[in-house]
Design an enzyme around this catalytic site. Sequence first.
Site, PDB file in Angstrom:
ATOM      1  N   ASP A 104       0.861  -1.184   0.000  1.00  0.00           N
ATOM      2  CA  ASP A 104       0.000   0.000   0.000  1.00  0.00           C
ATOM      3  C   ASP A 104       0.896   1.232   0.000  1.00  0.00           C
ATOM      4  O   ASP A 104       2.045   1.181   0.455  1.00  0.00           O
ATOM      5  CB  ASP A 104      -0.923   0.003   1.234  1.00  0.00           C
ATOM      6  CG  ASP A 104      -2.158   0.862   1.012  1.00  0.00           C
ATOM      7  OD1 ASP A 104      -3.226   0.297   0.713  1.00  0.00           O
ATOM      8  OD2 ASP A 104      -2.038   2.108   1.093  1.00  0.00           O
ATOM      9  N   LYS A 145      -0.897   3.150   7.198  1.00  0.00           N
ATOM     10  CA  LYS A 145      -1.631   1.890   7.112  1.00  0.00           C
ATOM     11  C   LYS A 145      -0.671   0.701   7.153  1.00  0.00           C
ATOM     12  O   LYS A 145      -0.917  -0.287   7.857  1.00  0.00           O
ATOM     13  CB  LYS A 145      -2.440   1.868   5.809  1.00  0.00           C
ATOM     14  CG  LYS A 145      -3.415   0.728   5.722  1.00  0.00           C
ATOM     15  CD  LYS A 145      -4.118   0.695   4.388  1.00  0.00           C
ATOM     16  CE  LYS A 145      -5.295   1.628   4.324  1.00  0.00           C
ATOM     17  NZ  LYS A 145      -5.989   1.581   3.032  1.00  0.00           N
ATOM     18  N   THR A 161     -13.445  -3.403  -8.984  1.00  0.00           N
ATOM     19  CA  THR A 161     -14.561  -3.374  -9.935  1.00  0.00           C
ATOM     20  C   THR A 161     -14.254  -2.337 -11.003  1.00  0.00           C
ATOM     21  O   THR A 161     -14.077  -1.158 -10.705  1.00  0.00           O
ATOM     22  CB  THR A 161     -15.869  -3.024  -9.194  1.00  0.00           C
ATOM     23  OG1 THR A 161     -16.078  -4.043  -8.202  1.00  0.00           O
ATOM     24  CG2 THR A 161     -17.046  -3.003 -10.147  1.00  0.00           C
ATOM     25  N   LYS A 194     -19.834  -8.927 -12.693  1.00  0.00           N
ATOM     26  CA  LYS A 194     -19.809  -8.132 -11.462  1.00  0.00           C
ATOM     27  C   LYS A 194     -20.846  -7.003 -11.494  1.00  0.00           C
ATOM     28  O   LYS A 194     -21.657  -6.837 -10.574  1.00  0.00           O
ATOM     29  CB  LYS A 194     -18.402  -7.575 -11.274  1.00  0.00           C
ATOM     30  CG  LYS A 194     -18.268  -6.517 -10.222  1.00  0.00           C
ATOM     31  CD  LYS A 194     -18.478  -7.075  -8.854  1.00  0.00           C
ATOM     32  CE  LYS A 194     -18.534  -5.961  -7.833  1.00  0.00           C
ATOM     33  NZ  LYS A 194     -18.392  -6.408  -6.493  1.00  0.00           N
ATOM     34  N   ALA A 210     -37.589  -4.588   2.435  1.00  0.00           N
ATOM     35  CA  ALA A 210     -37.885  -3.177   2.161  1.00  0.00           C
ATOM     36  C   ALA A 210     -37.285  -2.316   3.271  1.00  0.00           C
ATOM     37  O   ALA A 210     -37.090  -2.771   4.390  1.00  0.00           O
ATOM     38  CB  ALA A 210     -39.392  -2.980   2.094  1.00  0.00           C
ATOM     39  N   GLY A 211     -36.962  -1.087   2.944  1.00  0.00           N
ATOM     40  CA  GLY A 211     -36.382  -0.205   3.949  1.00  0.00           C
ATOM     41  C   GLY A 211     -36.153   1.190   3.413  1.00  0.00           C
ATOM     42  O   GLY A 211     -36.813   1.613   2.461  1.00  0.00           O
ATOM     43  N   GLY A 259     -27.336   1.597   0.369  1.00  0.00           N
ATOM     44  CA  GLY A 259     -26.198   2.513   0.383  1.00  0.00           C
ATOM     45  C   GLY A 259     -24.919   1.716   0.220  1.00  0.00           C
ATOM     46  O   GLY A 259     -24.931   0.608  -0.316  1.00  0.00           O
ATOM     47  N   CYS A 263     -20.683   0.184  -2.935  1.00  0.00           N
ATOM     48  CA  CYS A 263     -20.760  -0.636  -4.149  1.00  0.00           C
ATOM     49  C   CYS A 263     -22.017  -0.411  -4.968  1.00  0.00           C
ATOM     50  O   CYS A 263     -21.937  -0.018  -6.132  1.00  0.00           O
ATOM     51  CB  CYS A 263     -20.662  -2.105  -3.763  1.00  0.00           C
ATOM     52  SG  CYS A 263     -19.182  -2.437  -2.810  1.00  0.00           S
TER      53      CYS A 263
HETATM   54  C1  UGA Z   1     -22.605  -5.563  -2.167  1.00  0.00           C
HETATM   55  C2  UGA Z   1     -22.931  -6.969  -2.724  1.00  0.00           C
HETATM   56  O1  UGA Z   1     -23.916  -7.595  -1.910  1.00  0.00           O
HETATM   57  C3  UGA Z   1     -21.672  -7.830  -2.772  1.00  0.00           C
HETATM   58  O2  UGA Z   1     -21.968  -9.067  -3.385  1.00  0.00           O
HETATM   59  C4  UGA Z   1     -20.617  -7.089  -3.598  1.00  0.00           C
HETATM   60  O3  UGA Z   1     -19.400  -7.802  -3.661  1.00  0.00           O
HETATM   61  C5  UGA Z   1     -20.339  -5.744  -2.977  1.00  0.00           C
HETATM   62  O4  UGA Z   1     -21.558  -4.985  -2.936  1.00  0.00           O
HETATM   63  C6  UGA Z   1     -19.297  -5.060  -3.819  1.00  0.00           C
HETATM   64  O5  UGA Z   1     -19.566  -4.745  -4.985  1.00  0.00           O
HETATM   65  O6  UGA Z   1     -18.135  -4.939  -3.385  1.00  0.00           O
HETATM   66  P1  UGA Z   1     -22.291  -4.536   0.292  1.00  0.00           P
HETATM   67  O7  UGA Z   1     -22.340  -3.208  -0.397  1.00  0.00           O
HETATM   68  O8  UGA Z   1     -21.220  -4.805   1.272  1.00  0.00           O
HETATM   69  O9  UGA Z   1     -22.201  -5.723  -0.815  1.00  0.00           O
HETATM   70  O10 UGA Z   1     -23.651  -4.699   1.089  1.00  0.00           O
HETATM   71  P2  UGA Z   1     -25.029  -5.476   0.970  1.00  0.00           P
HETATM   72  O11 UGA Z   1     -25.155  -6.402   2.112  1.00  0.00           O
HETATM   73  O12 UGA Z   1     -25.221  -6.031  -0.372  1.00  0.00           O
HETATM   74  O13 UGA Z   1     -26.061  -4.275   1.224  1.00  0.00           O
HETATM   75  C7  UGA Z   1     -26.109  -3.144   0.370  1.00  0.00           C
HETATM   76  C8  UGA Z   1     -27.219  -2.218   0.788  1.00  0.00           C
HETATM   77  O14 UGA Z   1     -28.484  -2.757   0.447  1.00  0.00           O
HETATM   78  C9  UGA Z   1     -27.298  -1.910   2.283  1.00  0.00           C
HETATM   79  O15 UGA Z   1     -27.541  -0.532   2.465  1.00  0.00           O
HETATM   80  C10 UGA Z   1     -28.464  -2.740   2.772  1.00  0.00           C
HETATM   81  O16 UGA Z   1     -29.092  -2.189   3.896  1.00  0.00           O
HETATM   82  C11 UGA Z   1     -29.358  -2.685   1.555  1.00  0.00           C
HETATM   83  N1  UGA Z   1     -30.311  -3.830   1.462  1.00  0.00           N
HETATM   84  C12 UGA Z   1     -29.846  -5.094   1.298  1.00  0.00           C
HETATM   85  C13 UGA Z   1     -31.681  -3.601   1.525  1.00  0.00           C
HETATM   86  O17 UGA Z   1     -32.130  -2.436   1.660  1.00  0.00           O
HETATM   87  N2  UGA Z   1     -32.537  -4.661   1.410  1.00  0.00           N
HETATM   88  C14 UGA Z   1     -32.103  -5.919   1.239  1.00  0.00           C
HETATM   89  O18 UGA Z   1     -32.943  -6.833   1.129  1.00  0.00           O
HETATM   90  C15 UGA Z   1     -30.719  -6.151   1.180  1.00  0.00           C
END
Ligand code: UGA
Length: 462
Positions: free
Chosen positions: A64, A69, A154, A235, A283-284, A288, A291
């Site tokens: 890095d 770090k 990515t 991806k 739902a929510g 965020g 990714c």
């Molecule tokens: C996401 C993907 O799930 C991973 O597979 C991927 O590798 C990653 O992005 C990436 O591109 O590096 P991540 O952003 O860590 O992972 O989080 P998630 O668990 O997927 O949640 C993303 C957002 O969606 C959160 O804000 C979560 O609260 C929201 N979410 C998730 C919902 O609102 N409803 C759901 O049913 C699931």
Amino acid sequence: MSAADAGTTAGASRHANGELREADRAAAPAETTPARIGVIGAGYVGLVTGVCLASLGNQVTLRDIDEGKVSALERGDVPIYEPGLDTLMADHRERLTYTLSLDHMLEQSDIVFIAVDTPPTYSGDADLSRVMTVLDELEATGADDRHILVMKSTVPVGTGERVRAELEARGLGKVGYASNPEFLKEGAAIEDFLAPDRVVVGDFEPQHGDAVEALYAPLEARVVRTSVPSAEMVKYASNAFLATKISFINEIANVCEEVGADVAVVAEGMGLDRRIGPAFLRAGVGFGGSCFPKDVTALKQLAGNSGYHFQLLTSVIEVNELQKRRVVNKLKKHLDTLEGRRVALLGLAFKPETDDMREASSLVLAARLMAEGTRVVAYDPVVTHPGDLVHGVLDAESVEAAVAGADAAVLVTEWTSIVESDWAALRETMSTPILIDGRNALDPAQMRDLGYVYEGIGRNGR
Ligand code: UGA
């Protein structure tokens, strides 16, 4: 169609006509000799990748450019919050080296993962400047035909071909290249790496893909071998589809509120159909993180750059933006005005088990409430000093402190410790017991029994 897609002659493991081929992992050798691996970028993805590959018996050198770090990692400090990472790092410390020197990393490694940031630019394209800097450095340092670069970051479809051309132009044409996108969820990254649904490997020449595939042999995972552009697209398409699922269920939730249906039951009923599946139907207050928002925008932009208007993704993004703000109207409905009211935000990170605030719905919500003249008091088990992110937001040290005297509380991030709070006791301390459950994590009937004016997302009448 790319040159790689068209190739059909490169050996038995090669795909034909650009179609995905799933290698049968049962036929692959379960044991491999330890590899010498380098990782450029000890950020979230690089660190998890490096530590997990070390845990599989490989020798890993993480490089890095951030001196602080690197010294922290050398001391054994983990600079990010990821459950299980510190233990795994400590358990395999003899196979992990951290360095500032690319030279040293190249000496110590044959397979080199690139795990640098590719943040969005103002145009919505992915910023590849850090990837290009790595190529400049490789030219200056002298990578050679022993090295295979593996893209973990990515990157937009077409980047691999661009990198290939850049390598040629720098006299590094013999350096190998493969695409191996990451599918790690923050908070569950170790498990996602060590027990993946699939491993995707794209290559220009099969021996490079073979070397990458061999690293994953101990995991006995499904491996998809394909061209570099197809791997890059898997991806983006995966993240965009998951984001679409979330925006879809959020819109269903909004309609449920109008027609008196309960989205939790609707999602359960839908998810039992195996063609739909239960995942990502919660739902929510919107998605965020670092990714989904970035990748959905980048894919939309990528399509646009090629002359295709990806209409669906435009809506996915818009629905998500509106969803983050819906809580404000729910609060207004109960409080008339938000000016001068005290509102507690419970949970700030974009999801539980992470300290990541990137694109967190809480930021938009807090800023909107501040703009309404609301006094916002926020609590998160890991994220502190929210006022640094949204000016004027007050920091509470506990759920109790956030909620005491509040006119309303909003559950924004479903941390277990927050969900399992003593809601009966909390209610007694509130000015008015209005509770907005932005993640549908609480039992509506139980909350109403406790005396709350409870509202979830799409849980009308239940
Ligand atoms: C996401 C993907 O799930 C991973 O597979 C991927 O590798 C990653 O992005 C990436 O591109 O590096 P991540 O952003 O860590 O992972 O989080 P998630 O668990 O997927 O949640 C993303 C957002 O969606 C959160 O804000 C979560 O609260 C929201 N979410 C998730 C919902 O609102 N409803 C759901 O049913 C699931």
